[in-house]
Design an enzyme around this catalytic site. Structure first.
Site, PDB file in Angstrom:
ATOM      1  N   LYS A  72       0.840  -1.196   0.000  1.00 55.63           N
ATOM      2  CA  LYS A  72       0.000   0.000   0.000  1.00 55.63           C
ATOM      3  C   LYS A  72       0.877   1.249   0.000  1.00 55.63           C
ATOM      4  O   LYS A  72       1.887   1.299   0.701  1.00 55.63           O
ATOM      5  CB  LYS A  72      -0.912  -0.030   1.228  1.00 55.63           C
ATOM      6  CG  LYS A  72      -1.990   1.057   1.258  1.00 55.63           C
ATOM      7  CD  LYS A  72      -2.894   0.861   2.469  1.00 55.63           C
ATOM      8  CE  LYS A  72      -3.974   1.924   2.580  1.00 55.63           C
ATOM      9  NZ  LYS A  72      -4.862   1.699   3.752  1.00 55.63           N
ATOM     10  N   SER A 113      -9.643   1.845   2.930  1.00 55.78           N
ATOM     11  CA  SER A 113      -8.785   2.565   2.021  1.00 55.78           C
ATOM     12  C   SER A 113      -7.801   1.679   1.259  1.00 55.78           C
ATOM     13  O   SER A 113      -7.205   2.098   0.273  1.00 55.78           O
ATOM     14  CB  SER A 113      -7.999   3.625   2.793  1.00 55.78           C
ATOM     15  OG  SER A 113      -7.146   3.022   3.754  1.00 55.78           O
ATOM     16  N   SER A 132      -9.843  -0.719   7.139  1.00 51.41           N
ATOM     17  CA  SER A 132      -9.333  -0.523   5.782  1.00 51.41           C
ATOM     18  C   SER A 132      -8.688  -1.745   5.169  1.00 51.41           C
ATOM     19  O   SER A 132      -8.393  -1.746   3.980  1.00 51.41           O
ATOM     20  CB  SER A 132      -8.330   0.642   5.759  1.00 51.41           C
ATOM     21  OG  SER A 132      -8.981   1.863   6.014  1.00 51.41           O
TER      22      SER A 132
END
Length: 550
Positions: free
Chosen positions: A127, A202, A226
């Site tokens: 990420k 996210s 997330s």
């Protein structure tokens, strides 16, 4: 001919009878027979695949050490699939150009009979709010555009030390603030199961990349769900560790008391192996635990040698408040089915109530926004962040932050600053901390009576891109199943448990398993047995199902 993943009959496999016939309260013993007969009927069909997911990591390692296939071969397979699917999915913000060179070095080590790490040849997506040397780390924000850290996050350093190959940086909502990736300053990621729908957020890019088999496993971050919500939306395994289990050093801070680095995999085994690699104390992170890390992979038992009731004696609590109004009826049906399956495995399943559960969501957004207003103050274009040209200092600060931050980030900074202000601190921030203590207390009481708590990972399956973009309150409500776990600092595992109607072939639903602090070992054991015995089809999206093979 349709593959097993594309076969519409598969949608019936993991679903309960029509929601109209569902009881208001859970009656697991009375529904068990229904589920058993349904499974027996559908699994007898030759067109329905019931093979449990296999570990891609272990398959790669076995092939490399037996020299049946090289690391370069595996890397090329994944890169080719990534190139083919990325224009549609948009999981990655950056793709490394050294993947094949690193794979070649692994092959040379094997040819020289040198020892290679347990993750040798495994392509990992990271990420983009987790720092990586020699790669951009933008946190999905324009204010960090083109920023390249001079160091690796501890989790990334450990992955490389175990032989993993970092394939690239995955898309996310800016600074982790969002549930869809629509908050990214660069692009919107699509759900591999239905390109018109969100992958969750996210960490949507990390979840979509694993779902579409663009990489083997990936790292995400979980502040309020997330990792777990996108795992549910994309039909992958998502693991949020206990706060402190994994070092946060190198993770771009959003809300420091809630942030954790989590794992995505296409199987529970892969998520467990990944957690094994990144866990442990780190002197660079004062919040990382010094508790000894067990071998999480020691809990995995092959399906062929499982006892008839492999989970006999395990106490499972279904959180009543997660099956109330506001949760899609088909999602509730899937959780009923999952609970019934756990009963068949020998578990004692009961309903538990967490009275403070509904209070967690507003408390979370007060606390997370407050911490973000403090953490993001460093991006002033002097210490950190891209700088605009300005005639005087106040304009430089204001214009740089105005152009660098997106609307969601600005809104949360303002909300947090307001909550921390002198006149409102007691009314908002202090009260939210008191609610946090209540949430922690209620979870402890429930986990004293139960080994694991279960719930949906989200109140619905993946929704359309743009559907909630202009309704932030509706989007925030989607986090209600996950934020309490972060407030309590507990570990949670999400894995696919069925499908609901939607898209061309149905949409996946995830089951959330919540454990006591530092009890990831138990979650992984139960999750693996559940996954190996669930009578479901392959959770590989149609986009790549026909061409995917290790």
């Amino acid at each position: 001919m349709l593959s097993s993943v594309q076969n519409p009959r598969l949608l019936l496999q993991c679903r309960w009878p029509h929601p109209h016939f569902l009881p208001k309260t859970l009656h697991f013993h009375t529904t068990k027979a229904l589920h058993s007969s349904q499974t027996q009927t559908l699994s007898s069909s030759p067109s329905v695949s019931t093979s449990p997911p296999t570990s891609q990591i272990l398959t790669i390692r076995k092939s490399l050490l037996s020299r049946q296939k090289s690391a370069v071969d595996f890397a090329e397979d994944y890169l080719n699939r990534l190139r083919r699917t990325e224009p549609q999915i948009k999981s990655f913000l950056y793709i490394s150009d050294t993947v094949l060179r690193e794979a070649e070095e692994i092959d040379r080590k094997i040819q020289r009979n040198e020892e290679v790490g347990p993750l040798a040849g495994v392509l990992v997506g990271v990420k983009d709010n987790i720092c990586t040397a020699h790669m951009p780390s933008t946190a999905g924000s324009k204010i960090l555009e083109n920023y390249r850290p001079p160091f690796d996050a501890t989790a990334v350093r450990k992955l490389k030390g175990n032989g993993a190959i970092i394939v690239g940086k995955t898309n996310l909502d800016e600074f982790g603030m969002g549930s869809t990736t629509e908050g990214s300053a660069y692009q919107v990621t699509a759900n591999p199961w239905d390109l018109s729908r969100v992958p969750g957020g996210s960490s949507g890019g990390s979840a979509a990349a694993v779902s579409a088999r663009q990489c083997v496993v990936s790292l995400g971050s979980d502040t309020g769900g997330s990792v777990r919500q996108p795992a549910s939306f994309c039909a992958v395994v998502g693991l949020k560790p206990t706060y402190g289990r994994v070092s946060r050093y190198g993770l771009v801070a959003y809300a420091s008391s809630l942030d954790v680095i989590g794992c995505f995999g296409s199987s529970v085994v892969d998520a467990g192996i990944l957690l094994n690699a990144i866990s442990g104390h780190d002197r660079l992170d004062a919040t990382s635990s010094k508790r000894e890390v067990p071998d999480f992979t020691s809990q995995f038992i092959a399906k062929e040698i499982l006892e008839p009731k492999p989970l006999k004696g395990l106490r499972i609590g279904v959180i009543r408040e997660t099956l109330d109004d506001g949760v899609d009826s088909e999602v509730i049906s899937s959780i009923h089915t999952a609970a019934s399956h756990l009963e068949e495995l020998g578990c004692s399943v009961t309903e538990v109530s967490l009275p403070s559960f509904s209070l967690g969501l507003p408390a979370y957004y007060i606390l997370a926004s407050s911490e973000s207003s403090s953490n993001l103050s460093r991006y002033d274009a002097i210490r950190y962040g891209n700088q605009v040209v300005a005639d005087e200092l106040n304009s430089l600060y204001g214009d740089s932050r105005t152009k660098g931050f997106g609307s969601e980030v600005k809104m949360r900074i303002l909300t947090g600053t307001y909550a921390l202000s002198a006149g409102y601190y007691d009314a908002y921030y202090k009260r939210a901390q008191q609610v946090r203590a209540l949430v922690q207390k209620s979870f402890k009481a429930a986990l004293d009576e139960n080994d694991i708590l279960i719930s949906p990972a989200a109140p619905s399956a993946a929704y359309k891109i743009g559907e909630k973009k202009n309704d932030p309150l509706a989007m925030y409500a989607g986090d209600i199943m996950t934020v309490n776990v972060n407030l309590a600092g507990l570990p949670a595992l999400v894995l696919p448990c069925g499908f609901v109607e939607g898209g061309s072939v149905g949409l996946p639903v995830g089951l959330q398993m919540i454990g006591a602090a530092f009890d990831e070992e138990k979650l992984l054991k139960v999750g693996h047995i559940f996954e190996q015995t669930l009578q479901c089809g392959s959770f590989v999206p149609p986009l790549v199902a026909d061409g995917f093979a290790l």
